[in-house]
Design a protein around this motif. Structure first.
Motif, mmCIF file in Angstrom:
data_model
loop_
_atom_site.group_PDB
_atom_site.id
_atom_site.type_symbol
_atom_site.label_atom_id
_atom_site.label_comp_id
_atom_site.label_asym_id
_atom_site.label_seq_id
_atom_site.Cartn_x
_atom_site.Cartn_y
_atom_site.Cartn_z
ATOM 1 N N ALA A 272 -5.815 -16.854 -4.211
ATOM 2 C CA ALA A 272 -4.783 -16.928 -3.172
ATOM 3 C C ALA A 272 -5.185 -16.181 -1.913
ATOM 4 N N SER A 273 -5.667 -14.942 -2.076
ATOM 5 C CA SER A 273 -5.977 -14.108 -0.908
ATOM 6 C C SER A 273 -7.464 -14.070 -0.566
ATOM 7 N N GLN A 274 -8.309 -14.625 -1.458
ATOM 8 C CA GLN A 274 -9.756 -14.592 -1.249
ATOM 9 C C GLN A 274 -10.265 -13.163 -1.071
ATOM 10 N N THR A 275 -9.740 -12.272 -1.899
ATOM 11 C CA THR A 275 -10.169 -10.881 -1.865
ATOM 12 C C THR A 275 -10.729 -10.473 -3.220
ATOM 13 N N VAL A 276 -11.452 -9.362 -3.206
ATOM 14 C CA VAL A 276 -12.063 -8.806 -4.411
ATOM 15 C C VAL A 276 -11.395 -7.462 -4.705
ATOM 16 N N LEU A 277 -11.187 -7.169 -5.977
ATOM 17 C CA LEU A 277 -10.563 -5.907 -6.371
ATOM 18 C C LEU A 277 -11.607 -4.792 -6.408
ATOM 19 N N LEU A 278 -11.363 -3.732 -5.647
ATOM 20 C CA LEU A 278 -12.183 -2.523 -5.686
ATOM 21 C C LEU A 278 -11.392 -1.430 -6.388
ATOM 22 N N ARG A 279 -12.095 -0.541 -7.082
ATOM 23 C CA ARG A 279 -11.422 0.580 -7.742
ATOM 24 C C ARG A 279 -12.068 1.881 -7.285
ATOM 25 N N ALA A 280 -11.237 2.797 -6.823
ATOM 26 C CA ALA A 280 -11.713 4.110 -6.375
ATOM 27 C C ALA A 280 -11.005 5.190 -7.169
ATOM 28 N N GLU A 281 -11.686 6.307 -7.350
ATOM 29 C CA GLU A 281 -11.104 7.452 -8.045
ATOM 30 C C GLU A 281 -10.791 8.544 -7.034
ATOM 31 N N VAL A 282 -9.550 9.024 -7.046
ATOM 32 C CA VAL A 282 -9.131 10.088 -6.131
ATOM 33 C C VAL A 282 -9.495 11.425 -6.765
ATOM 34 N N SER A 283 -10.416 12.128 -6.138
ATOM 35 C CA SER A 283 -10.890 13.398 -6.691
ATOM 36 C C SER A 283 -10.148 14.606 -6.125
ATOM 37 N N HIS A 284 -9.551 14.485 -4.953
ATOM 38 C CA HIS A 284 -8.750 15.584 -4.410
ATOM 39 C C HIS A 284 -7.526 15.027 -3.689
ATOM 40 N N GLY A 285 -6.403 15.680 -3.929
ATOM 41 C CA GLY A 285 -5.143 15.244 -3.337
ATOM 42 C C GLY A 285 -4.356 14.305 -4.220
ATOM 43 N N ALA A 286 -4.785 14.119 -5.487
ATOM 44 C CA ALA A 286 -4.081 13.184 -6.370
ATOM 45 C C ALA A 286 -2.639 13.609 -6.617
ATOM 46 N N GLU A 287 -2.372 14.912 -6.576
ATOM 47 C CA GLU A 287 -1.015 15.395 -6.827
ATOM 48 C C GLU A 287 -0.023 14.952 -5.754
ATOM 49 N N GLN A 288 -0.527 14.489 -4.619
ATOM 50 C CA GLN A 288 0.348 14.021 -3.545
ATOM 51 C C GLN A 288 0.670 12.532 -3.648
ATOM 52 N N LEU A 289 0.096 11.866 -4.659
ATOM 53 C CA LEU A 289 0.298 10.426 -4.821
ATOM 54 C C LEU A 289 1.218 10.140 -5.999
ATOM 55 N N THR A 290 1.820 8.949 -5.978
ATOM 56 C CA THR A 290 2.719 8.511 -7.037
ATOM 57 C C THR A 290 2.244 7.171 -7.578
ATOM 58 N N PRO A 291 2.112 7.024 -8.905
ATOM 59 C CA PRO A 291 1.700 5.731 -9.460
ATOM 60 C C PRO A 291 2.593 4.605 -8.975
#
Length: 355
Positions: free
Chosen positions: A247-266
Motif C-alpha cells: 500500500a505505502s511502498q515502504t520498508v520496515l526499519l527497526r531501531a533500538e533506543v539506547s538512551h531516553g527510553a524512559e521518556q517514551l510510551t509503547p
C-alpha cells in the motif's frame, strides 16, 4: 470529427506539460475554495523525517495467564504499576487446581507404596522365597507409578500449584521485573485455562518501528544513528526489512533506543531522523498532490498581485506515505502550497471544461 477530438486531446495533454502559472482572481479563489499552507511549517510537518512507532521488544514482554480454569479471587496490581519477578500479582480460586493437587498426592503415595513392595520382593527373591517373574512384575509396577508421580508433579509445577497440600488459592506471579501494561481480567471474573490476566513488560530498551521508502532503506546499514526529531532521544538502527508494504511502498526499519527510553510510551507515534536520510523533504497532507501524465504535482503559489494569485504545478517525488500525510522532495521550506481546492486547479491545468 475524430481528427478534431484527437487534436483536442493532444491540446489538453500539452497544457499540463507546458502550462504557464495559473492566474486566479479573488472571486475564482473563493469559488474554488482554495487554501494554502506553508511547506515546512509546524502544520505541514517536519522536514527530513520518517514516521515511526514505539514498541516493546518481544523478549521483554510476559503474559500472566490462568494456568487452569477458575475465578479471579484477588488482583494485586493495576496498569502502570511496577512489579518484581516472582511477586504475586493475582490469585485464583480453582477446583481444577484442587484436582491436580489430589491426583499428585495420590500418585506420590502410590509410588512410595510400590517402592516399598519392590524392596520387600527384592529381599524375598534374594532368599529364594519368590520367583523372578514376581520380582519383575513388582519392579515394572513401581517404575510406572514413579513415572506417573513425576508427571503429576510436573503438571503441578506448570500450573503454579504448590505440591504437598490441598486447598488455598492459586497464586499467579510476575515472570520478570517490569511495568504492568494491561489488565485483561476483572475481580470475580471466571476465566478459562490460558486466559490472560496481565501483560507485563520491561520498558528499557525500546524499539522504534520506522516506515522508510525502498530507496532510502537500500542506502542504510545496521548501526546507523537514529534519533527522534527535535529531541536527544536516540539509538541505532538494528534491522532493515526485506519486504515492501504494497500500500505505502515502504520498508520496515527497526531501531533500538539506547538512551531516553524512559521518556517514551509503547504505541506512541513519533517522527524519526536517521543519519544519511535528511534532505530537502517536506511533509504535506496527501490531498495536496495530484497525478497528471504520469507525474506527481503540487500547486505552489508563485506570485500575488492586485490581479490575483498565480499557482505553478510543480513536480515532486513521494519519499514516504503514512496515513493522511506524505513526505516529498521537490519543494522547499517556505513554499505556499495549495491544500484545498486542488481538484479545481487540476481541472484548469488540464483544460477540463474548456471549449
Amino acid at each position: 470529427m475524430p481528427h478534431l477530438l484527437l487534436l483536442a486531446g493532444l491540446l489538453a495533454a500539452s497544457l499540463s506539460a507546458t502550462a504557464e502559472p495559473l492566474l486566479l482572481q479573488a472571486a475564482q479563489i473563493k469559488a474554488l475554495g482554495i487554501e494554502t499552507t506553508v511547506a515546512g511549517s509546524p502544520q505541514a510537518g517536519r522536514a527530513g523525517t520518517l514516521p515511526g512507532r514505539v514498541v516493546v521488544p518481544t523478549e521483554q514482554m510476559r503474559i500472566v495467564a490462568a494456568p487452569v480454569g477458575g475465578m479471579v479471587e484477588m488482583l494485586a496490581v493495576a496498569p502502570g504499576a511496577t512489579v518484581k519477578r516472582g511477586q504475586v500479582v493475582a490469585q485464583l480460586a480453582s477446583p481444577q487446581a484442587l484436582e491436580l493437587q489430589r491426583d499428585a498426592l495420590q500418585s506420590s503415595s502410590q509410588a512410595a507404596l510400590l517402592q516399598q513392595n519392590l524392596k520387600r520382593d527384592e529381599i524375598l527373591f534374594a532368599e529364594g522365597i519368590i520367583a523372578e517373574a514376581r520380582l519383575q512384575a513388582t519392579r515394572s509396577a513401581a517404575a510406572q507409578a514413579t513415572a506417573l508421580a513425576s508427571e503429576r508433579r510436573q503438571g503441578l509445577a506448570m500450573a503454579g500449584v504448590a505440591p504437598g497440600k490441598l486447598g488455598g488459592p492459586l497464586a499467579l506471579t510476575a515472570g520478570i521485573d517490569g511495568i504492568v501494561l494491561e489488565q485483561h481480567a476483572q475481580l470475580g471474573q471466571r476465566v478459562e485455562a490460558a486466559a490472560p490476566i496481565y501483560r507485563i513488560a520491561k520498558l528499557s530498551p525500546l524499539w522504534l518501528e520506522i516506515q522508510a521508502p525502498l530507496a532510502t532503506a537500500a542506502s542504510l546499514k545496521p548501526g546507523a544513528p537514529v534519533k527522534l526529531a527535535g529531541s536527544e532521544i536516540g539509538g541505532k538502527l538494528i534491522a532493515i526489512g526485506r519486504a515492501v508494504d504494497s500500500a505505502s511502498q515502504t520498508v520496515l526499519l527497526r531501531a533500538e533506543v539506547s538512551h531516553g527510553a524512559e521518556q517514551l510510551t509503547p504505541g506512541q507515534v513519533i517522527e524519526v531522523e536517521i543519519a544519511g536520510t535528511s534532505g530537502p523533504q517536506i511533509s504535506l497532507p496527501a490531498s495536496t498532490l495530484i497525478r497528471d501524465q504520469g507525474k506527481t504535482l503540487a500547486f505552489v503559489q508563485v506570485s500575488a498581485s492586485d490581479k490575483g494569485l498565480a499557482f505553478e504545478a510543480r513536480p515532486v517525488r513521494v519519499v514516504s506515505q503514512g496515513g493522511d500525510s506524505v513526505v516529498v522532495d521537490g519543494l522547499k521550506a517556505g513554499d505556499k502550497v495549495a491544500v484545498k481546492g486542488v481538484s479545481g486547479l487540476k481541472a484548469m491545468l488540464t483544460g477540463v471544461g474548456k471549449e
